[in-house]
Design a protein around this motif. Structure first.
Motif, PDB file in Angstrom:
ATOM      1  N   ASP A 167      19.714 -41.122  47.280  1.00  0.00           N
ATOM      2  CA  ASP A 167      19.552 -42.119  48.334  1.00  0.00           C
ATOM      3  C   ASP A 167      20.243 -41.743  49.638  1.00  0.00           C
ATOM      4  N   ILE A 168      20.721 -40.507  49.741  1.00  0.00           N
ATOM      5  CA  ILE A 168      21.395 -40.072  50.962  1.00  0.00           C
ATOM      6  C   ILE A 168      20.553 -39.057  51.739  1.00  0.00           C
ATOM      7  N   VAL A 169      20.045 -38.046  51.079  1.00  0.00           N
ATOM      8  CA  VAL A 169      19.293 -36.997  51.758  1.00  0.00           C
ATOM      9  C   VAL A 169      17.971 -37.543  52.291  1.00  0.00           C
ATOM     10  N   ARG A 170      17.559 -37.043  53.445  1.00  0.00           N
ATOM     11  CA  ARG A 170      16.302 -37.482  54.065  1.00  0.00           C
ATOM     12  C   ARG A 170      15.230 -36.421  53.828  1.00  0.00           C
ATOM     13  N   ILE A 174      18.424 -29.016  53.593  1.00  0.00           N
ATOM     14  CA  ILE A 174      17.304 -29.557  52.822  1.00  0.00           C
ATOM     15  C   ILE A 174      16.417 -30.415  53.716  1.00  0.00           C
ATOM     16  N   GLU A 175      17.027 -31.195  54.605  1.00  0.00           N
ATOM     17  CA  GLU A 175      16.223 -31.985  55.540  1.00  0.00           C
ATOM     18  C   GLU A 175      15.432 -31.087  56.486  1.00  0.00           C
ATOM     19  N   VAL A 203      19.108 -33.433  44.698  1.00  0.00           N
ATOM     20  CA  VAL A 203      19.286 -33.668  46.129  1.00  0.00           C
ATOM     21  C   VAL A 203      17.912 -33.734  46.799  1.00  0.00           C
ATOM     22  N   ALA A 204      17.155 -34.748  46.408  1.00  0.00           N
ATOM     23  CA  ALA A 204      15.836 -35.019  46.990  1.00  0.00           C
ATOM     24  C   ALA A 204      15.570 -36.496  46.801  1.00  0.00           C
TER      25      ALA A 204
END
Length: 452
Positions: A30-33, A269-270, A23-24
């Motif tokens: 391609d989703i998480v910023r 995460i963002e 998740v990076a």
């Protein structure tokens, strides 16, 4: 004639908590910023098969600090801590003239709250009741109790996920402000002209997020809620330990609650990425060239996020045991590369020493990654080890991941090349008989096995 002291590089160690490796943006999501980390990783070296030395907070973090596996350091579970005065990478860098500063979460719970750092900033300093010497047991009876009695169930964590502000996010704001205050004082000292720009610094910024509770801002929640792809159709793996703490969709929680929890996790995460950016911006504001710094980013372990029906960590599945990791140091090794060899976060101790010209102390389980950073892998022992508690052991070699849970539970072997989702136990596959024998020999060398 006085021998000159070598010029040593500054080190910025960025760390999150419970950040799942996939998740990076720099790990292909391609989703998480994550623009800040992506920009650093683009000119750094990304390790795609990096593993925590222990898939739970306290032993994982202390193993990183000590450059030792949990069984070597004695910190094998959540209730332990490194003994006072133990050799840590912060202590080693302090010994060689660095100003070593930790801002945020270290998760030390024993009486030595500094563990080699010359300065600590943030709200993560406390001594657990069971470390208090000569305590009156009657007075502490209600304080020293199993973790299962003081935390919520995973189902309840998922059910309350969504828009909100957790105490961890406030602690992260505090840690980042502390880092900014230190940077101003150290590199500009506007009040007293006592800046120390020529003395090397090791600055660790260690945040709680994306550790649950799964809560994020309304804007980020709205961005992710209809974009994320939760794990669906997940069944518990057929194993006494690997099936523990599962959450069954439609029984314990509903699909909408799961989606809200995953969206909040992405938002956290963002937020973590943005906070790290504030630290980098401040370093550049005071005139620091980030290309002169060794910059490392990683997390203590991952987050299952509903895969195999499991949330949190403690398992040797990829979602829990594999972590994001990159190292950036332009001009000293080529960036923009990805390394697939198996490495351990224990290896960071020797690597930072090697890159900084500091002798590596004896007694570590740490290997320098510099040969890999320099585009060479000849002779690299392609192994990563993770341990948890008295019996649980993972050994990853090439694409095979062996797991031992004591003599009373079945062994597990995953072939990640043929089974990347870890759904089939390949322990009886005749293709792996020779390697299985090698895994068992290595298991015994590490102090596990039938009689351990």
């Amino acid at each position: 004639m006085t021998e000159s002291v070598p010029t040593r590089p500054n080190v910025l160690f960025l760390m999150s908590d419970e950040h799942r490796a996939d998740v990076a943006g720099f790990m292909g999501n391609d989703i998480v910023r994550t623009p800040v980390l992506d920009r650093l990783a683009e000119s750094g070296v990304v390790f795609t098969s990096a593993y925590t030395p222990s898939p739970i907070c306290v032993p994982g973090r202390q193993s990183i600090m000590a450059g030792q596996f949990p069984r070597t350091s004695g910190c094998r579970d959540f209730s332990k801590d490194l003994p006072p005065g133990h050799m840590t990478f912060s202590k080693r860098f302090t010994q060689f003239g660095y100003q070593t500063v930790a801002c945020g979460k270290l998760h030390h719970t024993g009486t030595d709250q500094m563990q080699g750092w010359s300065r600590r900033m943030g709200g993560d300093m406390y001594i657990a009741p069971h470390f208090v010497e000569d305590r009156d047991e009657a007075s502490f009876e209600d304080l020293v109790r199993p973790l299962s009695k003081v935390k919520w169930s995973d189902a309840k964590e998922i059910a309350r996920a969504g828009v909100g502000t957790s105490h961890y996010s406030r602690e992260d704001d505090y840690a980042v402000q502390g880092a900014i205050d230190f940077i101003d004082e150290y590199f500009t000292s506007p009040q007293y002209d006592r800046e120390q720009p020529d003395r090397p610094v090791m600055l660790k910024v260690s945040l709680n997020q994306p550790h649950y509770p799964y809560q994020t801002t309304e804007e980020r929640f709205a961005w992710y809620i209809n974009r994320i792809r939760p794990f669906e159709g997940q069944e518990a793996f057929d194993h006494p330990f690997l099936s523990q703490r599962t959450v069954t969709p439609g029984v314990d929680v509903n699909e909408r609650e799961i989606r809200r929890a995953v969206a909040a996790y992405y938002g956290m995460i963002e937020t973590m990425d943005e906070l790290m950016g504030r630290v980098l911006d401040r370093l550049e504001y005071v005139g620091q060239n980030l290309d002169d710094w060794i910059i490392i980013y990683t997390s203590d372990h991952g987050e299952m996020l509903g895969e195999h029906g499991i949330w949190e960590k403690q398992k040797f599945f990829e979602g829990s045991a594999r972590v994001p990791l990159f190292i950036r140091y332009p001009g000293h090794f080529d960036g923009g590369r990805r390394i697939s060899q198996n490495v351990s976060l224990c290896d960071l101790f020797s690597t930072m020493c090697d890159l900084s010209g500091i002798p590596v102390p004896e007694g570590l389980d740490s290997r320098s990654l510099v040969s890999l950073l320099n585009n060479g892998d000849s002779g690299w022992d392609n192994e990563a080890v993770s341990q948890f508690g008295q019996h649980n052991l993972m050994i990853k070699r090439d694409q095979l991941k062996y797991q031992w849970y004591g003599p009373d539970m079945p062994e597990v072997l995953f072939d990640l090349e043929r089974d990347p989702d870890e759904r089939t136990n390949a322990i009886t596959n005749p293709l792996h008989t020779a390697m299985l024998d090698q895994f068992r020999i290595r298991r015994d060398e590490l102090g596990y096995g039938e009689t351990a």
